[in-house]
Motif scaffolding. Structure first.
Motif, PDB file in Angstrom:
ATOM      1  N   LEU A  36       0.818  -1.209   0.000  1.00  0.00           N
ATOM      2  CA  LEU A  36       0.000   0.000   0.000  1.00  0.00           C
ATOM      3  C   LEU A  36       0.854   1.263   0.000  1.00  0.00           C
ATOM      4  CD1 LEU A  36      -2.940  -0.886   2.420  1.00  0.00           C
ATOM      5  CD2 LEU A  36      -2.641  -1.378  -0.007  1.00  0.00           C
ATOM      6  N   SER A  37       2.060   1.189   0.566  1.00  0.00           N
ATOM      7  CA  SER A  37       2.936   2.362   0.534  1.00  0.00           C
ATOM      8  C   SER A  37       3.591   2.529  -0.839  1.00  0.00           C
ATOM      9  CB  SER A  37       4.021   2.271   1.613  1.00  0.00           C
ATOM     10  OG  SER A  37       4.873   1.166   1.388  1.00  0.00           O
ATOM     11  N   PHE A  38       3.633   1.441  -1.623  1.00  0.00           N
ATOM     12  CA  PHE A  38       4.192   1.522  -2.974  1.00  0.00           C
ATOM     13  C   PHE A  38       3.303   2.418  -3.829  1.00  0.00           C
ATOM     14  CE2 PHE A  38       4.798   0.084  -7.366  1.00  0.00           C
ATOM     15  CZ  PHE A  38       6.175   0.135  -7.465  1.00  0.00           C
ATOM     16  N   GLY A  39       3.886   3.479  -4.364  1.00  0.00           N
ATOM     17  CA  GLY A  39       3.111   4.427  -5.162  1.00  0.00           C
ATOM     18  C   GLY A  39       2.716   5.667  -4.390  1.00  0.00           C
ATOM     19  N   SER A  40       3.009   5.693  -3.094  1.00  0.00           N
ATOM     20  CA  SER A  40       2.691   6.870  -2.292  1.00  0.00           C
ATOM     21  C   SER A  40       3.609   8.034  -2.679  1.00  0.00           C
ATOM     22  CB  SER A  40       2.838   6.568  -0.801  1.00  0.00           C
ATOM     23  OG  SER A  40       4.166   6.213  -0.500  1.00  0.00           O
ATOM     24  N   ALA A  61      -0.292   8.424   2.102  1.00  0.00           N
ATOM     25  CA  ALA A  61      -0.598   7.021   1.830  1.00  0.00           C
ATOM     26  C   ALA A  61      -1.851   6.854   0.992  1.00  0.00           C
ATOM     27  CB  ALA A  61      -0.755   6.255   3.147  1.00  0.00           C
ATOM     28  N   GLY A  62      -2.668   7.891   0.913  1.00  0.00           N
ATOM     29  CA  GLY A  62      -3.951   7.755   0.222  1.00  0.00           C
ATOM     30  C   GLY A  62      -3.822   7.520  -1.265  1.00  0.00           C
ATOM     31  N   VAL A  63      -2.808   8.127  -1.894  1.00  0.00           N
ATOM     32  CA  VAL A  63      -2.703   8.027  -3.350  1.00  0.00           C
ATOM     33  C   VAL A  63      -2.343   6.627  -3.813  1.00  0.00           C
ATOM     34  CG1 VAL A  63      -2.095  10.454  -3.592  1.00  0.00           C
ATOM     35  CG2 VAL A  63      -0.286   8.751  -3.314  1.00  0.00           C
ATOM     36  N   ALA A  64      -1.897   5.775  -2.890  1.00  0.00           N
ATOM     37  CA  ALA A  64      -1.506   4.419  -3.274  1.00  0.00           C
ATOM     38  C   ALA A  64      -2.666   3.423  -3.173  1.00  0.00           C
ATOM     39  CB  ALA A  64      -0.345   3.941  -2.405  1.00  0.00           C
ATOM     40  N   MET A  65      -3.824   3.866  -2.704  1.00  0.00           N
ATOM     41  CA  MET A  65      -4.971   2.968  -2.585  1.00  0.00           C
ATOM     42  C   MET A  65      -5.495   2.600  -3.976  1.00  0.00           C
ATOM     43  SD  MET A  65      -5.268   2.678   0.742  1.00  0.00           S
ATOM     44  CE  MET A  65      -3.496   2.913   0.866  1.00  0.00           C
ATOM     45  N   ARG A  66      -5.689   1.308  -4.210  1.00  0.00           N
ATOM     46  CA  ARG A  66      -6.079   0.848  -5.543  1.00  0.00           C
ATOM     47  C   ARG A  66      -7.431   0.155  -5.597  1.00  0.00           C
ATOM     48  NH1 ARG A  66      -0.870  -0.029  -4.397  1.00  0.00           N
ATOM     49  NH2 ARG A  66       0.702   0.960  -5.740  1.00  0.00           N
ATOM     50  N   GLY A  67      -8.011  -0.119  -4.460  1.00  0.00           N
ATOM     51  CA  GLY A  67      -9.297  -0.806  -4.444  1.00  0.00           C
ATOM     52  C   GLY A  67      -9.921  -0.735  -3.069  1.00  0.00           C
ATOM     53  N   LEU A  68     -11.128  -1.223  -2.958  1.00  0.00           N
ATOM     54  CA  LEU A  68     -11.842  -1.165  -1.681  1.00  0.00           C
ATOM     55  C   LEU A  68     -11.188  -2.056  -0.634  1.00  0.00           C
ATOM     56  CD1 LEU A  68     -15.555  -1.094  -2.906  1.00  0.00           C
ATOM     57  CD2 LEU A  68     -14.088   0.813  -2.218  1.00  0.00           C
ATOM     58  N   ASP A  69     -10.529  -3.135  -1.070  1.00  0.00           N
ATOM     59  CA  ASP A  69      -9.800  -3.974  -0.123  1.00  0.00           C
ATOM     60  C   ASP A  69      -8.660  -3.188   0.519  1.00  0.00           C
ATOM     61  OD1 ASP A  69     -11.449  -6.109  -0.600  1.00  0.00           O
ATOM     62  OD2 ASP A  69     -10.084  -7.106  -2.005  1.00  0.00           O
ATOM     63  N   ILE A 104      -8.630   0.032   1.057  1.00  0.00           N
ATOM     64  CA  ILE A 104      -9.243   0.953   2.018  1.00  0.00           C
ATOM     65  C   ILE A 104      -9.559   0.228   3.322  1.00  0.00           C
ATOM     66  CG2 ILE A 104     -11.269   2.368   2.493  1.00  0.00           C
ATOM     67  CD1 ILE A 104      -9.358   3.679   0.585  1.00  0.00           C
ATOM     68  N   GLU A 105     -10.072  -0.994   3.219  1.00  0.00           N
ATOM     69  CA  GLU A 105     -10.383  -1.779   4.412  1.00  0.00           C
ATOM     70  C   GLU A 105      -9.116  -2.061   5.226  1.00  0.00           C
ATOM     71  OE1 GLU A 105     -12.561  -6.015   5.649  1.00  0.00           O
ATOM     72  OE2 GLU A 105     -12.280  -5.481   3.542  1.00  0.00           O
ATOM     73  N   THR A 106      -8.028  -2.410   4.527  1.00  0.00           N
ATOM     74  CA  THR A 106      -6.754  -2.656   5.209  1.00  0.00           C
ATOM     75  C   THR A 106      -6.238  -1.385   5.870  1.00  0.00           C
ATOM     76  OG1 THR A 106      -6.194  -4.391   3.619  1.00  0.00           O
ATOM     77  CG2 THR A 106      -4.376  -3.438   4.879  1.00  0.00           C
ATOM     78  N   LEU A 107      -6.336  -0.264   5.180  1.00  0.00           N
ATOM     79  CA  LEU A 107      -5.908   1.023   5.722  1.00  0.00           C
ATOM     80  C   LEU A 107      -6.669   1.371   6.993  1.00  0.00           C
ATOM     81  CD1 LEU A 107      -4.542   3.839   5.630  1.00  0.00           C
ATOM     82  CD2 LEU A 107      -6.410   4.545   4.097  1.00  0.00           C
ATOM     83  N   ILE A 108      -7.980   1.227   6.971  1.00  0.00           N
ATOM     84  CA  ILE A 108      -8.787   1.584   8.141  1.00  0.00           C
ATOM     85  C   ILE A 108      -8.444   0.689   9.329  1.00  0.00           C
ATOM     86  CG2 ILE A 108     -11.142   1.616   9.046  1.00  0.00           C
ATOM     87  CD1 ILE A 108     -12.069   2.568   6.299  1.00  0.00           C
ATOM     88  N   ASP A 161      -6.195  12.650  12.666  1.00  0.00           N
ATOM     89  CA  ASP A 161      -7.000  11.823  13.567  1.00  0.00           C
ATOM     90  C   ASP A 161      -8.270  11.311  12.902  1.00  0.00           C
ATOM     91  OD1 ASP A 161      -5.650  11.468  16.002  1.00  0.00           O
ATOM     92  OD2 ASP A 161      -6.101  13.512  16.632  1.00  0.00           O
ATOM     93  N   ARG A 162      -8.373  11.528  11.603  1.00  0.00           N
ATOM     94  CA  ARG A 162      -9.553  11.011  10.916  1.00  0.00           C
ATOM     95  C   ARG A 162      -9.237  10.675   9.471  1.00  0.00           C
ATOM     96  NH1 ARG A 162     -13.626  16.167   9.866  1.00  0.00           N
ATOM     97  NH2 ARG A 162     -12.179  17.421   8.612  1.00  0.00           N
ATOM     98  N   ILE A 163      -9.945   9.682   8.962  1.00  0.00           N
ATOM     99  CA  ILE A 163      -9.867   9.306   7.555  1.00  0.00           C
ATOM    100  C   ILE A 163     -11.279   9.348   6.986  1.00  0.00           C
ATOM    101  CG2 ILE A 163      -9.394   7.443   5.928  1.00  0.00           C
ATOM    102  CD1 ILE A 163      -7.146   6.539   7.686  1.00  0.00           C
ATOM    103  N   GLN A 164     -11.443  10.079   5.921  1.00  0.00           N
ATOM    104  CA  GLN A 164     -12.750  10.190   5.287  1.00  0.00           C
ATOM    105  C   GLN A 164     -12.734   9.453   3.958  1.00  0.00           C
ATOM    106  OE1 GLN A 164     -13.028  14.612   5.460  1.00  0.00           O
ATOM    107  NE2 GLN A 164     -14.913  14.264   6.621  1.00  0.00           N
ATOM    108  N   THR A 165     -13.610   8.482   3.823  1.00  0.00           N
ATOM    109  CA  THR A 165     -13.690   7.710   2.589  1.00  0.00           C
ATOM    110  C   THR A 165     -15.135   7.628   2.117  1.00  0.00           C
ATOM    111  OG1 THR A 165     -13.955   5.609   3.769  1.00  0.00           O
ATOM    112  CG2 THR A 165     -11.709   6.299   3.231  1.00  0.00           C
ATOM    113  N   SER A 166     -15.293   7.441   0.830  1.00  0.00           N
ATOM    114  CA  SER A 166     -16.612   7.271   0.229  1.00  0.00           C
ATOM    115  C   SER A 166     -16.473   6.258  -0.892  1.00  0.00           C
ATOM    116  CB  SER A 166     -17.152   8.594  -0.320  1.00  0.00           C
ATOM    117  OG  SER A 166     -18.238   8.368  -1.194  1.00  0.00           O
TER     118      SER A 166
END
Length: 210
Positions: free
Chosen positions: A12-16, A49-57, A59-63, A186-191
């Motif tokens: 997940l850090s790859f591409g950050s 770290a957000g720019v490296a997210m590639r799918g909903l999985d 996001i789940e791992t990040l949270i 202290d917060r992560i906002q996702t949709s």
């Protein structure tokens, strides 16, 4: 403040996006000349770290990781894919990559460092989070054996020899390393809707001193 000896998922850090930051005080004098100074002896790195997210999985791992660290409360390890080795980016760490000290017949413990050279200037960066199993140590051109000649504290980056190296012996090291960081929010906002549309969450991460 605590530190968890766990690495943020490297996939997940790859591409950050991120890199080193300095703090410089600049004062412009009446004659137009400048005086520049810095209270920081060492740079500090920031990442998103957000720019490296590639799918909903992802996001789940990040949270899950964010909640386990309790947001900014606990630090963790981060792999900076642009700078995580003692030597060239495409080469495996070698025991002669970095000169970390010179023996004096007395001192048995030495911190790992990485030197950054440009022209005649050198910046020596303390390495406090080496990756277990990657540290290689040499004494004046002879590679040493971990567990026999030296031990590595992967939580501090301290190398301790079984016997203090003789005076004048060059102590060298090669290693991979992580950056000690924490979340800078202290917060992560996702949709789900916005993520599927290509809108990535902003997840700032900042280096900490340990």
């Amino acid at each position: 403040m605590g530190f968890h000896e766990v690495r943020f998922p490297a996939s997940l850090s790859f591409g950050s996006v991120g890199g080193p930051e300095r703090h410089t005080d600049v004062v412009t004098l009446a004659n137009g000349h400048e005086e520049r100074n810095t209270p920081w002896a060492h740079s500090r790195r920031r990442y998103d770290a957000g720019v490296a997210m590639r799918g909903l999985d992802d996001i789940e791992t990040l949270i899950a990781f964010f909640e386990a660290r309790q947001a900014q409360l606990h630090g963790f390890r981060w792999k900076d894919w642009s700078d995580y080795k003692s030597g060239p980016a495409l080469a495996e760490p070698a025991y002669h990559d970095q000169i970390i000290a010179i023996g004096d017949d007395v001192t048995a413990s030495f911190p790992l460092i990485k030197a950054y050279r440009s022209g005649e200037q050198i910046y020596r960066r303390p390495i406090t989070k080496p990756v277990a199993g990657t540290v290689r140590i040499g004494l004046s051109g002879d590679e040493q054996q971990e567990g026999v000649h030296y031990e590595v504290d992967t939580t501090t980056g301290i190398i301790t020899f079984a016997h203090p190296p003789n005076e004048g012996l060059e102590i060298t090291a090669g290693f991979e390393f992580d950056v000690p960081v924490r979340f800078d929010t202290d917060r992560i906002q996702t949709s789900v809707a916005s993520f599927q549309a290509g809108d990535m969450p902003n997840v700032p991460v900042v280096e900490i001193r340990v």
